[in-house]
Design a protein around this motif. Structure first.
Motif, PDB file in Angstrom:
ATOM      1  N   HIS A 180       0.791  -1.221   0.000  1.00 41.91           N
ATOM      2  CA  HIS A 180       0.000   0.000   0.000  1.00 41.91           C
ATOM      3  C   HIS A 180       0.827   1.276   0.000  1.00 41.91           C
ATOM      4  N   ALA A 181       2.103   1.156   0.281  1.00 42.08           N
ATOM      5  CA  ALA A 181       2.933   2.357   0.347  1.00 42.08           C
ATOM      6  C   ALA A 181       4.391   1.967   0.201  1.00 42.08           C
ATOM      7  N   SER A 182       5.126   2.776  -0.556  1.00 44.37           N
ATOM      8  CA  SER A 182       6.573   2.578  -0.622  1.00 44.37           C
ATOM      9  C   SER A 182       7.192   3.142   0.650  1.00 44.37           C
ATOM     10  N   PRO A 198      -2.216   6.749  -3.855  1.00 43.44           N
ATOM     11  CA  PRO A 198      -1.413   7.918  -3.453  1.00 43.44           C
ATOM     12  C   PRO A 198       0.096   7.660  -3.548  1.00 43.44           C
ATOM     13  N   THR A 199       0.529   6.468  -3.154  1.00 43.06           N
ATOM     14  CA  THR A 199       1.981   6.213  -3.210  1.00 43.06           C
ATOM     15  C   THR A 199       2.469   6.204  -4.662  1.00 43.06           C
ATOM     16  N   TYR A 203       7.293   6.831   0.395  1.00 42.30           N
ATOM     17  CA  TYR A 203       6.008   7.495   0.622  1.00 42.30           C
ATOM     18  C   TYR A 203       5.714   7.568   2.119  1.00 42.30           C
ATOM     19  N   TYR A 247       2.537   9.797  -5.927  1.00 45.58           N
ATOM     20  CA  TYR A 247       3.756  10.435  -5.407  1.00 45.58           C
ATOM     21  C   TYR A 247       4.957  10.087  -6.298  1.00 45.58           C
ATOM     22  N   ASP A 248       5.029   8.827  -6.710  1.00 44.43           N
ATOM     23  CA  ASP A 248       6.122   8.417  -7.603  1.00 44.43           C
ATOM     24  C   ASP A 248       6.058   9.164  -8.933  1.00 44.43           C
TER      25      ASP A 248
END
Lengths: 288, 805
Positions: free
Chosen positions: A261-263, B779-780, A266, B783-784
């Protein structure tokens, strides 16, 4: 998705519960609200030999509020804590964080202490215990002991409590004077585990200048983390402190992982954004 | 059609039952049934070298274990390719239980039957299957690269190469003033009905008959499949779809392995057997849809009018092709949408991967086609500095061009000829509904709050209600009850309500007297199924025709009794009367009794009817030649081709430039499904569709890793949106009735989902000034995109910066 076979015990006293746990050994697991444990059983990701259900044990369902803090019994549901006005006054982070715990149906069943004992680093209440400098009371056949949060959380879904032991309550110290708090999250859907969350406490000195700043984060590490951000803003007026500097500092202190869900990047971004927003809000509250 | 029920927002009559827990779903049936559970492959691609059931044999309550070795006759053969196609040159299907090889995680290998599901899973867990792992292919790009093959004898992984063209595209592109080429991706999602699949089977040895309940969208076809595969006579098999908790396409596939294996076990064991799919099984054992790579070249003039469109897409069909190439065909043919495309060429290569099979999910290839076409429109607008609505307007088919022939061949094998529509009308309603002209003001207002606001739109045309047929049966009983049945199934759409409205309107009876049964082969054996937005169009019209047949017979009998001309009769509130002559009337229920010359006076209705009964003529048979006892009629509707619904959506998003969270703040829908039977139900369909459209744009994806393991096979990590994530929806209706069916209706079931990804991608692009070429986006990922030096900036963003200084 049906659990593997297990024995079930529903002791009528804490002593009886500890007896069962002692007799069953490491294969036994304590059940309170079951909101994390039961899905794990159903997916056969956990297969305890025995479930020791605490729900009939008397004396574990109280919220005790004193000037020193809030003591939450092992059978207190999230919803009850959320709705407790005295607890909210003494330690506002409790209600602020509990409001982010999943959805009403889960809050009606799940317990605050169960969340802490489950030690999920994405959980709200683990972060609040850490941020407030809280502790838990653990009962064993040998007696009761208090374990501070740093000793309690060992790794993801892992605590230092083992064997014949029951976490009977959690204690959240009161908010210090001249302090304000905030709790913010970014989640993919409302009620999901946070992609990243932050709880903060800002304490001002008698002149309204920043004295201490502490922040705890969700979903950024294997265990709840508390970071002291004071040095970035120490002595600055609450209304005009450089919260962005504190956010930048926070970004350097965390080391998050990436997942579906997120790097990691991030998450690090969010640590900064949420820190800055939370600190501004908490400082305004502290100054009010 | 003249009575007021047709077109009224009648409340759904099934809701009281369903929302108070009185529905009867598959798992509510057969409390005493034995339970089946499956050992499923944990590997995406492997050879099975051994199956050792020995460790499971001492599980208390174990009844039976089946492996491929236990399958005989047709059951040992591959599952059918339901819809063959000449361009599907290399079809492959699995076996009911794996035969030596598995091609995706979740493929069934062993079936266990035990006294309950817990014990069945205990036994399944102990069975040891030895696998020899093979190289894994995941995703369209890996399939296309073909370093490894899913099926050894298909080295390029290509199952089908679907190709249609309407002219010389190379020449048209060469002659175009401008061209653009680009590549984009759409990711996998899935239907995810809240009730998974399930099968219950009971064998009656006394009369050698089998009753099967299945949570299916096609009970008649499941029946035929079971009869064929288990070598039973068709009349010895009955299949019933009970209440079904959502389908969205996945339950139109048939026969699922479990639909054959559970009846097989019930017969063999002489005991009822049930299998209820759990959520994890549904994620890895049912079907997904949507992944495509699209390479698009468009030629256009300086005004933005398209001269030629060339699309080459790669479609991930998963491990097998039981449902043929319906989804690629739908993408290929529905892509053109409401636009005039002078020359069009499309090639869709349907490729194998070691993942769950791909079959239609609400929209069924249309969301991808819409994404291709609508993003092309956005690119043209961006390149020319034109308003995106204006570019669309210039390319729309005009209302005077209907019927409009695209010179393409649709999924039903019929030409893509649009029957009716008003696409400029949709667009102008949409721009006013969403406030398109005032968007710059909203953008500025959002900016003052620190938010990036953007708007996007997308239009679609959707072929609905394909044939070949559906039927309806209407019967008036002596009690006054009107029994209605049709063979297609219901999954919660509100068929009971809509079909009752149609019959009440056609027959002139109170709606409360109408009882509707769907999806029960005992009541109606001929049907196609519920898919492709076809229930209202197909069964609605068939039932209307059946009701008209009943009406005609009722009036004929009443005319004799009342000594009037049928032309002077009318039916209202269940009573046939002579127009303008009060008192000269007869209840429909009495006509029902009179219609049968055998009238034992079992009840009051029969006694009352005797006052009207007249002695038959001595020289005539009691039932006239060509007549039949009873007041009932069966009829079928079979359209010449599909009818084409249409619509236009607009999305307005606000993006937080600190967290890159994306909030859909406005969602506007203009919808045209011809004549509307029940606007409340249509709006509900639109709402549900939009929810799945938003899901596919912002939340859902199937996250396979390189080993073919699905990383998010639970509702914790597969982000089906909650109500809190679905925006409020503004809806406006337009109605261009279909000339192709008696009721003038077009399908509405899938429409809401189609333009979601296209409109939301456009809105995000508008808000951020960065090209969005893959959906969904989180969203992530945004952002990338925003921090990537190689991310393409839109020309519009550049122009806005210039204007804004």
């Amino acid at each position: 998705m049906k659990p593997a076979p297990f024995r079930y015990a529903d002791p009528g006293s804490l002593g009886e519960a500890l007896d069962v746990l002692a007799a069953e050994g490491d294969g036994a697991k304590v059940l309170a609200g079951g909101q994390s444990l039961i899905p794990l059983l159903s997916m056969r990701l956990a297969a305890p030999t025995t479930l020791v259900d605490l729900n009939r044990v008397p004396g574990l369902d109280a919220v005790e509020v004193t000037g020193d803090g809030v003591r939450v019994g092992a059978l207190v549901r999230h919803a009850e804590l959320l709705g407790n006005p005295a607890a909210r006054t003494v330690q506002p982070l409790l209600a602020r964080a509990t409001a982010y715990v999943a959805h009403p149906a889960i809050r009606n069943r799940g317990t605050t202490v169960g969340s802490i004992a489950h030690a999920d680093p994405s959980g709200e209440m683990t972060a609040v215990l850490a941020l407030t400098g809280g502790s838990v009371t653990v009962a064993t056949p040998a007696g009761r002991s208090t374990i501070g949060w740093r000793e309690l959380f060992v790794g993801p879904l892992e605590t230092s409590v083992h064997g014949a032991a029951v976490v009977v309550d959690a204690f959240f110290p009161a908010l210090p004077a001249r302090s304000g708090t905030a709790f913010v999250e970014v989640s993919r859907r409302r009620g999901d585990y946070a992609v990243c969350g932050a709880g903060v406490v800002v304490t001002l000195d008698a002149d309204g200048l920043v004295e201490t700043v502490r922040a705890a984060y969700l979903s950024v590490g294997p265990v709840p983390e508390v970071h002291d951000l004071t040095e970035a803003v120490s002595g600055q007026p609450a209304a005009s402190a450089d919260w962005a500097a504190a956010a930048d500092l926070a970004r350097t202190l965390v080391d998050p992982d990436g997942d579906l869900h997120a790097s990691a990047d991030y998450r690090r971004l969010l640590v900064g954004v949420l820190t800055e927003r939370a600190l501004a809000s908490a400082a305004a509250e502290a100054a009010a | 059609m003249t009575t007021k029920l047709f077109g009224e927002p009648v409340r759904r009559r099934e809701d009281a039952r369903l929302v108070t827990g009185r529905g009867r779903y598959l798992d509510d049936i057969g409390a005493q049934a034995l339970a089946a559970a499956f050992v499923r492959s944990p590997y995406a691609h492997a050879r099975i070298t051994d199956v050792d059931v020995e460790p499971a044999l001492d599980v208390e309550g174990l009844v039976a274990i089946y492996t491929y070795e236990d399958l005989t006759g047709p059951m040992a053969e591959p599952l059918p390719v339901l819809i063959p196609h000449p361009q599907l040159h290399a079809p492959r299907t699995g076996y009911p239980l794996a035969n030596g090889e598995v091609n995706h995680v979740g493929e069934p290998v062993v079936m266990v039957v035990a006294t309950d599901r817990y014990l069945a899973e205990d036994a399944a867990e102990r069975i040891v299957v030895t696998y020899e792992e093979l190289p894994v292919v995941v995703g369209v790009d890996a399939a296309r690269a073909a370093e490894h093959a899913v099926h050894a004898e298909i080295p390029d992984n290509v199952a089908a190469r679907h190709h249609q063209e309407t002219g010389d595209v190379e020449e048209a592109l060469a002659g175009a003033a401008r061209t653009l080429s680009f590549t984009q991706y759409v990711e996998r999602s899935a239907c995810m009905p809240l009730e998974g699949k399930g099968v219950h089977a009971r064998w009656d040895p006394a009369d050698s008959s089998l009753r099967v309940y299945s949570s299916t969208q096609a009970s008649t076809s499941v029946r035929a499949a079971i009869a064929a595969k288990l070598e039973l006579s068709l009349e010895r098999v009955e299949v019933i779809a009970p209440d079904v908790g959502g389908g969205f396409g996945v339950k139109i596939v048939h026969p699922w392995p479990e639909e054959l294996l559970v009846p097989m076990a019930a017969i063999a064991l002489g005991h009822e057997v049930k299998w209820t799919e759990d959520r994890r099984e549904h994620f890895i054992g049912s079907a997904h849809e949507r992944q495509q790579r699209q390479e698009i070249t468009v030629g256009f003039d300086d005004d933005g009018r398209i001269a030629a469109l060339d699309v080459h897409a790669w479609h991930d069909n998963g491990a097998y092709t039981p449902y043929g190439i319906i989804v690629p065909i739908v993408t290929a043919t529905q892509l053109v949408g409401p636009y005039v495309i002078p020359v069009y060429r499309v090639v869709v290569e349907s490729v194998y991967t070691n993942t769950v099979i791909v079959t239609p999910y609400r929209g069924a290839g249309r969301p991808q086609g819409c994404f291709a076409m609508e993003r092309t429109m956005d690119r043209i607008a961006d390149a020319l500095g034109l308003d995106r609505a204006e570019v669309r307007r210039r390319n729309l088919i005009r209302p005077d061009q209907f019927p409009y022939d695209h010179h393409l061949t649709f999924q039903d094998g019929r030409p893509v000829v649009y029957d009716s529509g008003d696409y400029p009308g949709l667009l102008s309603r949409l721009t006013s509904l969403v406030g398109w002209e005032a968007m710059e003001d909203r953008r500025a207002e959002a900016a003052s709050r620190g938010k990036l606001l953007g708007a996007g739109m997308a239009m679609y045309v959707e072929g609905t209600g394909p044939g070949p047929y559906e039927g309806g049966h209407v019967q008036v009983l002596g009690s006054g009850k009107v029994l209605v049945s049709t063979g297609l199934t219901s999954q919660g759409q509100g068929h009971e309500t809509v079909f009752a409205q149609i019959v009440a309107s056609e027959l002139g009876v109170p709606m409360e007297d109408v009882e509707v049964t769907t999806g029960d082969t005992r009541r109606f054996p001929y049907a196609v199924g519920t898919f492709a937005s076809r229930a209202a169009v197909m069964s609605g019209n068939a039932i209307a025709l059946a009701a008209r047949g009943v009406r005609e017979k009722a009036l004929r009998i009443a005319a004799e009794v009342l000594e009037a001309s049928p032309d002077d009769l009318e039916i209202a509130d269940g009573v046939v009367g002579v127009r303008g002559t009060p008192g000269a009337s007869i209840p429909l229920r009495t006509i029902a009794v009179l219609s049968n010359p055998l009238r034992y006076a079992f009840d009051e209705a029969a006694k009352q009817a005797t006052q009207f009964a007249r002695p038959g003529a001595d020289d005539q048979p009691p039932v006239a030649v060509g007549d039949a006892p009873g007041l009932e009629h069966r009829d079928y509707f079979s359209p010449i081709r599909s009818t084409f619904a249409s619509g236009a959506h607009a999305a307005v998003v606000e993006i937080d430039p600190a967290t890159w969270e994306i909030d859909v703040v406005t969602y506007a829908v203009v919808h045209d499904c011809g004549n509307v039977v029940n606007p409340m139900i249509v709006e509900g369909q639109v709402h549900g569709g939009v929810a799945q459209g938003v899901a596919g744009a912002l939340y859902e994806r199937m996250a396979y890793d390189a080993d073919g393991q699905l990383q998010n096979a639970s509702f914790m990590d597969f982000l089906m949106p909650f109500a809190s994530e679905v925006p409020d929806i503004d809806i406006d209706h337009q109605s261009t009735p279909s000339p192709l069916n008696p009721l003038g209706i077009k399908g509405a079931g899938e429409a809401g989902v189609i333009p979601g990804s296209a409109a939301i991608a456009s809105a995000i692009e508008d808000a951020t000034g960065r090209r969005i070429s893959a959906m969904p986006i989180s969203p992530t990922e945004l952002y990338d995109v925003m921090r990537s030096p190689s991310a393409e900036r839109t020309a519009a963003a550049g122009r806005r910066t210039e204007v804004g200084g």
